[in-house]
Design a protein around this motif. Structure first.
Motif, PDB file in Angstrom:
ATOM      1  N   LEU A 216       4.799   2.014  -7.184  1.00  0.00           N
ATOM      2  CA  LEU A 216       4.626   0.654  -7.692  1.00  0.00           C
ATOM      3  C   LEU A 216       3.318   0.585  -8.480  1.00  0.00           C
TER       4      LEU A 216
ATOM      5  N   GLY B 271       2.485   6.114  -5.674  1.00  0.00           N
ATOM      6  CA  GLY B 271       2.674   6.031  -7.120  1.00  0.00           C
ATOM      7  C   GLY B 271       4.026   5.458  -7.506  1.00  0.00           C
TER       8      GLY B 271
ATOM      9  N   LYS C  87       0.821  -1.208   0.000  1.00  0.00           N
ATOM     10  CA  LYS C  87       0.000   0.000   0.000  1.00  0.00           C
ATOM     11  C   LYS C  87       0.857   1.262   0.000  1.00  0.00           C
TER      12      LYS C  87
ATOM     13  N   VAL D 251       2.219   1.816  -3.439  1.00  0.00           N
ATOM     14  CA  VAL D 251       1.156   2.104  -4.409  1.00  0.00           C
ATOM     15  C   VAL D 251       0.579   3.495  -4.187  1.00  0.00           C
ATOM     16  N   SER D 252       0.354   3.860  -2.930  1.00  0.00           N
ATOM     17  CA  SER D 252      -0.278   5.168  -2.693  1.00  0.00           C
ATOM     18  C   SER D 252       0.642   6.301  -3.132  1.00  0.00           C
TER      19      SER D 252
END
Lengths: 332, 332
Positions: A316, A314, A308, A311-312
């Motif tokens: 991955l 940006g 997370k 991802v959050s």
């Protein structure tokens, strides 16, 4: 059977008790299906499997409305009208104030005092619950237990806010929306989607100096309902008024429900709707169960928390995170 | 690089080409991420992973509206206004008429003829797709590829009906809803939820004898928007009018978008919204992927088909079917 109140019951004791209409055993069976303990789940499943051939004989009515619309007084008044016709009824209510079963029983018995003393009525409050797949799953299975116990009619109350209406509409034959004749604000926060799935609207508290207002509201709602496209059953939702405290309008509501049942049975939609409800229920349940297994897996929780972050920010791409998570879960 | 049009490219060839702004390679990379072939998926993922550090620099604008509202002419007119300001733009459109990529490219080039000949503009139509997680997933990843290619602004068009708006709203910085000044019917089938997620409304075709009507519509919509509770960003959606054929109103729209960007950045909501979008995207993607694995498993399909029969007839309780299905899937 001496010590039956305390000891654990067997599948056949549950089944026999339910089929005999033993309310103490019925109540324990509902508590059993509401339990999330693994050993209870397995037992509950066996009981349900045994009673399935004895289900399906009740008329299932869902009742909803925003807080303050008078659901309890309506349930009491309508329930007493039905028992007065010598119908046996089970009332499954959801107690919004309690998250636990035990605490809420007294509360609901007080809410519907006269009805709870009527031998033809069985009232079962359940905690409103929080989890997805929580309250509806249990309500459905409780409903099946009540059907096996032989009740003519099952009334299912929902709290009137949010998603629960859609869930209840997916398990009843007839879905009734209670509305207030408001002071100008005719929509009172009812979600538009709810009006669209209702089979009938009833304006409550049509008594005293509220009678004129509720007649106007009735006409307004009836006009509003005409704006919705008819569904395939060709049933056009009706709007009625009632007064629970004066016990007026109950006969008309019951007549309407009987007319609806006839309409649906003549067109073969009655059983078709139930079959569709069952399949939707299966799909929702399995989806919910699989995702639950995923999100409750400790390894997944750890990995998910880690991914997370990237991802959050940006860093991955989601596709890479999805691959890592699904590999970790499916190749356990 | 001689045979680059035909042969399979390596990860580094894709990445280098994209970062250099090579549009032929960018187009091929988008085709790659849109592919569902397993070997393409893996390659696409690697390309995305490499370009991630170079993403996030574009302003992402979503544009929606019902068919007939004039989305193509608006995109052309607004796009030309932006390239006139020396902005480079990528336009990701969804072609509702085609399910395949190849067939739709010519169609969209015709739709936006002048813009497609503008060297600062890159137009990429994609098929509308059918599957859940289909079109949005790909649009998001295409957007990231365009960002890495260095475009200042990315315009994302959606077809304007149903779920796609919510998906697009979940990937853009600014969400614009195009509306028509209708003849009396001001709501034109736009779902209420869509109006609630728009950052601005623009009344199109405000030209000729339609100008007065669109001014009235503008006021009506502005009033309607006041009925919605403000969201935490404290941005109140504005309503503007425009004429795409007369190229009027474009400057005002762009000024509004810049004002919005400033508003969001000052309050630190700009990056927060993106981070939240990424997390939501991750959750939706993993849920969707897991359920896809389940429903596409041949053994599950067989078992599910079998259990459905008993469940729809009310012979088998859903809980038993869920246990059988989950055991078959998770204990493979």
């Amino acid at each position: 059977m001496t010590n039956i109140r305390k000891r654990r019951l067997s599948v056949s004791e549950y089944v026999q008790g339910i089929l005999e209409g033993n309310r103490m055993i019925l109540s324990r069976a509902i508590t059993l299906v509401e339990s999330s303990r693994p050993q209870d789940r397995r037992l509950a499943e066996q009981v349900l499997e045994e009673i399935m051939p004895h289900t399906g004989g009740s008329l299932r009515i869902g009742i909803t409305g925003v807080p303050g619309v008078g659901k309890s007084t309506f349930l009491e008044s309508f329930g007493l009208y039905l028992t007065g016709l010598d119908k046996s009824i089970a009332v499954l209510t959801i107690d919004p104030t309690s998250q636990k079963t035990r605490g809420s029983i007294l509360g609901d018995k007080t809410r519907m005092e006269e009805l709870s003393n009527d031998p033809r009525a069985y009232i079962r409050p359940s905690p409103s619950g929080k989890s997805l797949g929580g309250v509806h799953e249990k309500t459905r299975e409780s409903m099946l237990l009540c059907e096996a116990a032989g009740f003519d009619i099952i009334l299912i109350e929902t709290v009137g806010v949010g998603q629960s209406e859609v869930a209840v509409e997916g398990m009843v034959d007839f879905f009734l929306l209670l509305m207030l004749a408001g002071a100008g604000d005719e929509l009172q926060g009812i979600k538009r989607g709810i009006m669209e799935i209702a089979d009938a609207l009833v304006i409550t508290k049509s008594d005293g100096d509220n009678v004129a207002r509720s007649k106007i509201a009735r006409r307004q709602y009836q006009n509003a309902l005409h704006l919705f496209p008819p569904n395939k059953t060709e049933w056009y939702p009706k709007v009625l008024t009632c007064s629970s405290v004066e016990s007026r309008g109950m006969k008309e509501i019951w007549t309407l429900i009987k007319r609806f049942e006839e309409h649906m049975k003549e067109r073969d939609f009655f059983h078709q709707r139930r079959a569709e409800q069952n399949l939707r229920w299966l799909e929702e349940s399995i989806n919910c169960y699989l995702l639950e297994q995923f999100y409750q897996d400790p390894n997944i929780q750890y990995l998910y928390g880690d991914l997370k972050k990237s991802v959050s920010k940006g860093k991955l791409p989601v596709s890479a995170a999805v691959r890592k998570l699904s590999e970790a879960f499916l190749n356990r």
